[in-house]
Design a protein around this motif. Structure first.
Motif, PDB file in Angstrom:
ATOM      1  N   ARG A 249     -68.105-126.606 -55.291  1.00 59.46           N
ATOM      2  CA  ARG A 249     -69.227-125.680 -55.472  1.00 59.46           C
ATOM      3  C   ARG A 249     -68.888-124.287 -54.954  1.00 59.46           C
ATOM      4  O   ARG A 249     -69.763-123.520 -54.554  1.00 59.46           O
ATOM      5  CB  ARG A 249     -70.484-126.216 -54.803  1.00 59.46           C
ATOM      6  N   ILE A 250     -67.589-123.973 -54.972  1.00 58.34           N
ATOM      7  CA  ILE A 250     -67.112-122.639 -54.619  1.00 58.34           C
ATOM      8  C   ILE A 250     -66.331-122.092 -55.808  1.00 58.34           C
ATOM      9  O   ILE A 250     -65.612-122.828 -56.482  1.00 58.34           O
ATOM     10  CB  ILE A 250     -66.215-122.669 -53.366  1.00 58.34           C
ATOM     11  N   CYS A 251     -66.472-120.807 -56.059  1.00 58.62           N
ATOM     12  CA  CYS A 251     -65.781-120.180 -57.191  1.00 58.62           C
ATOM     13  C   CYS A 251     -65.285-118.792 -56.792  1.00 58.62           C
ATOM     14  O   CYS A 251     -65.936-118.101 -56.006  1.00 58.62           O
ATOM     15  CB  CYS A 251     -66.730-120.081 -58.387  1.00 58.62           C
ATOM     16  N   THR A 252     -64.135-118.407 -57.325  1.00 62.59           N
ATOM     17  CA  THR A 252     -63.613-117.057 -57.133  1.00 62.59           C
ATOM     18  C   THR A 252     -63.471-116.389 -58.500  1.00 62.59           C
ATOM     19  O   THR A 252     -63.449-117.051 -59.534  1.00 62.59           O
ATOM     20  CB  THR A 252     -62.230-117.065 -56.464  1.00 62.59           C
ATOM     21  N   ILE A 253     -63.344-115.053 -58.483  1.00 63.95           N
ATOM     22  CA  ILE A 253     -63.008-114.348 -59.734  1.00 63.95           C
ATOM     23  C   ILE A 253     -61.801-113.435 -59.540  1.00 63.95           C
ATOM     24  O   ILE A 253     -61.208-112.998 -60.526  1.00 63.95           O
ATOM     25  CB  ILE A 253     -64.189-113.519 -60.283  1.00 63.95           C
ATOM     26  N   ALA A 254     -61.446-113.128 -58.296  1.00 60.86           N
ATOM     27  CA  ALA A 254     -60.391-112.147 -58.050  1.00 60.86           C
ATOM     28  C   ALA A 254     -59.239-112.708 -57.234  1.00 60.86           C
ATOM     29  O   ALA A 254     -58.369-111.956 -56.795  1.00 60.86           O
ATOM     30  CB  ALA A 254     -60.979-110.929 -57.341  1.00 60.86           C
ATOM     31  N   ALA A 255     -59.208-114.005 -57.007  1.00 63.66           N
ATOM     32  CA  ALA A 255     -58.148-114.622 -56.209  1.00 63.66           C
ATOM     33  C   ALA A 255     -57.996-116.075 -56.618  1.00 63.66           C
ATOM     34  O   ALA A 255     -58.916-116.675 -57.183  1.00 63.66           O
ATOM     35  CB  ALA A 255     -58.468-114.520 -54.720  1.00 63.66           C
ATOM     36  N   GLN A 256     -56.832-116.630 -56.319  1.00 61.34           N
ATOM     37  CA  GLN A 256     -56.561-118.041 -56.577  1.00 61.34           C
ATOM     38  C   GLN A 256     -56.520-118.774 -55.244  1.00 61.34           C
ATOM     39  O   GLN A 256     -55.769-118.391 -54.350  1.00 61.34           O
ATOM     40  CB  GLN A 256     -55.213-118.209 -57.298  1.00 61.34           C
ATOM     41  N   VAL A 257     -57.321-119.809 -55.117  1.00 63.43           N
ATOM     42  CA  VAL A 257     -57.356-120.628 -53.902  1.00 63.43           C
ATOM     43  C   VAL A 257     -57.235-122.089 -54.320  1.00 63.43           C
ATOM     44  O   VAL A 257     -58.008-122.555 -55.160  1.00 63.43           O
ATOM     45  CB  VAL A 257     -58.661-120.415 -53.106  1.00 63.43           C
ATOM     46  N   ASP A 258     -56.275-122.791 -53.760  1.00 57.30           N
ATOM     47  CA  ASP A 258     -56.083-124.198 -54.112  1.00 57.30           C
ATOM     48  C   ASP A 258     -57.368-124.999 -53.927  1.00 57.30           C
ATOM     49  O   ASP A 258     -58.019-124.916 -52.873  1.00 57.30           O
ATOM     50  CB  ASP A 258     -54.983-124.824 -53.246  1.00 57.30           C
ATOM     51  N   GLY A 259     -57.745-125.730 -54.955  1.00 58.62           N
ATOM     52  CA  GLY A 259     -58.921-126.586 -54.880  1.00 58.62           C
ATOM     53  C   GLY A 259     -60.215-125.916 -55.278  1.00 58.62           C
ATOM     54  O   GLY A 259     -61.247-126.571 -55.393  1.00 58.62           O
ATOM     55  N   VAL A 260     -60.177-124.592 -55.509  1.00 59.32           N
ATOM     56  CA  VAL A 260     -61.383-123.832 -55.834  1.00 59.32           C
ATOM     57  C   VAL A 260     -61.274-123.290 -57.261  1.00 59.32           C
ATOM     58  O   VAL A 260     -60.237-122.763 -57.658  1.00 59.32           O
ATOM     59  CB  VAL A 260     -61.573-122.667 -54.837  1.00 59.32           C
ATOM     60  N   ALA A 261     -62.348-123.417 -58.014  1.00 57.69           N
ATOM     61  CA  ALA A 261     -62.349-122.930 -59.395  1.00 57.69           C
ATOM     62  C   ALA A 261     -62.246-121.411 -59.427  1.00 57.69           C
ATOM     63  O   ALA A 261     -62.820-120.714 -58.583  1.00 57.69           O
ATOM     64  CB  ALA A 261     -63.623-123.366 -60.107  1.00 57.69           C
ATOM     65  N   ALA A 262     -61.501-120.899 -60.403  1.00 60.00           N
ATOM     66  CA  ALA A 262     -61.411-119.457 -60.639  1.00 60.00           C
ATOM     67  C   ALA A 262     -61.994-119.172 -62.019  1.00 60.00           C
ATOM     68  O   ALA A 262     -61.566-119.753 -63.007  1.00 60.00           O
ATOM     69  CB  ALA A 262     -59.967-118.989 -60.565  1.00 60.00           C
ATOM     70  N   ALA A 263     -62.984-118.298 -62.068  1.00 66.55           N
ATOM     71  CA  ALA A 263     -63.671-118.007 -63.333  1.00 66.55           C
ATOM     72  C   ALA A 263     -63.328-116.608 -63.815  1.00 66.55           C
ATOM     73  O   ALA A 263     -63.064-115.701 -63.033  1.00 66.55           O
ATOM     74  CB  ALA A 263     -65.178-118.134 -63.155  1.00 66.55           C
TER      75      ALA A 263
END
Length: 318
Positions: A249-263
């Motif tokens: 239930r965490i999302c990023t748009i400007a970075a890549q984090v292992d295990g977290v969705a990037a939209a």
């Protein structure tokens, strides 16, 4: 046979063009031939172009530009709004005089753009502008609206949720905060101290970013945070994890984090942009425009936007 407006465009077209990749100092306004609409295409007389961080990020150096398929000479800007000026062979659904908005990857800051009439990506698309949405506002919707919609879909907020949105006062944050509120969620938005009133106006409860953020969020949300969207970097991701928010239930748009969705905007569901335009037209979503500039002041506009402290959107008017 091509259909044209009653007063077909002649002469040259102003366009921002890059002869090299770099910062705002390499942006120049050039006089170019008016591009024709080919088969399946429409030509749009642009009246406004909205700026986004991706505009200057992807033209900052040759390697980044290549990843977006850009080569020199290149144009600048993606979001546009205007009026259909010419339609190519085989086009249905658009006619000269129709008001439209959409995306034209790294070529929107120009008097004319040519896009595919059936394009469905922010790089090459057109949508009818609803009544009740002015061109300046329509020119801000495509990249930020698509990106916010995709990020919200990734964490799926609803009534009973408390969503922490990092960088909530920026261009994407304008949409993300309001869309989350429309879902019924409570929103806590991070920003600078001076952005507090701006965030409240959008419907967020402001909290200052930086050291101690987790403690400040706990103080205003003692029952916890259930979802988080980081629109700037990774600070909000780390704080959300510290607060017990699951990675799903965490999302990023400007970075890549292992295990977290990037939209990003390419992930937005079909019809997302039309829905956002409808929300604007019906007064349920508003888009604050922080500043507007004529095309001749493109460098000044980009410098302001690239400072990342603008509360709302920056628009070029043509």
């Amino acid at each position: 046979m091509q259909a044209q407006s009653k007063q077909p465009s002649t002469g040259g077209s102003r366009a921002v063009q890059l002869g090299s990749f770099g910062g705002p100092e390499i942006l120049n306004v050039r006089e170019l031939p008016v591009p024709p609409a080919g088969p399946g295409q429409i030509r749009v007389r642009v009246t406004a172009a909205g700026l986004n961080p991706m505009d200057w990020i992807m033209t900052a150096d040759a390697d980044t530009a290549a990843r977006f398929g850009l080569s020199l000479p290149a144009g600048f800007g993606t979001d546009y709004a205007g009026v259909v000026d010419q339609v190519g062979d085989g086009v249905t659904g658009f006619a000269p005089g129709d008001r439209v908005f959409g995306g034209a990857l790294s070529r929107a800051v120009a008097d004319f753009v040519v896009v595919d009439a059936t394009g469905e990506t922010a790089a090459n698309e057109a949508h009818h502008t609803p009544d009740g949405v002015d061109d300046r506002t329509a020119a801000t919707l495509t990249i930020a609206g698509r990106t916010a919609s995709a990020a919200l879909a990734a964490v799926d907020p609803g009534p009973g949720d408390t969503v922490l949105i990092g960088g909530a006062g920026g261009g994407v944050g304008v949409f993300a905060v309001q869309l989350a509120r429309l879902s019924g969620a409570r929103v806590i938005g991070t920003g600078s101290a001076r952005s507090a009133d701006h965030l409240r106006a959008l419907g967020a409860e402001p909290v200052t970013y930086g050291e101690g953020l987790a403690d400040r969020v706990r103080a205003i949300a003692p029952d916890g945070v259930t979802a988080a969207i980081d629109l700037h970097g990774v600070e909000t991701v780390h704080v959300a994890r510290k607060l017990g928010v699951p990675d799903g239930r965490i999302c990023t748009i400007a970075a890549q984090v292992d295990g977290v969705a990037a939209a990003n905007g390419a992930n937005a569901a079909p019809g997302a942009l039309e829905e956002i335009a409808h929300l604007v037209a019906t007064g349920r979503l508003r888009v604050p425009v922080a500043a507007s500039f004529p095309i001749e002041e493109i460098r000044r506009a980009v410098e302001l936007q690239a400072g990342r402290h603008v509360q709302g959107k920056v628009v070029i008017e043509l």
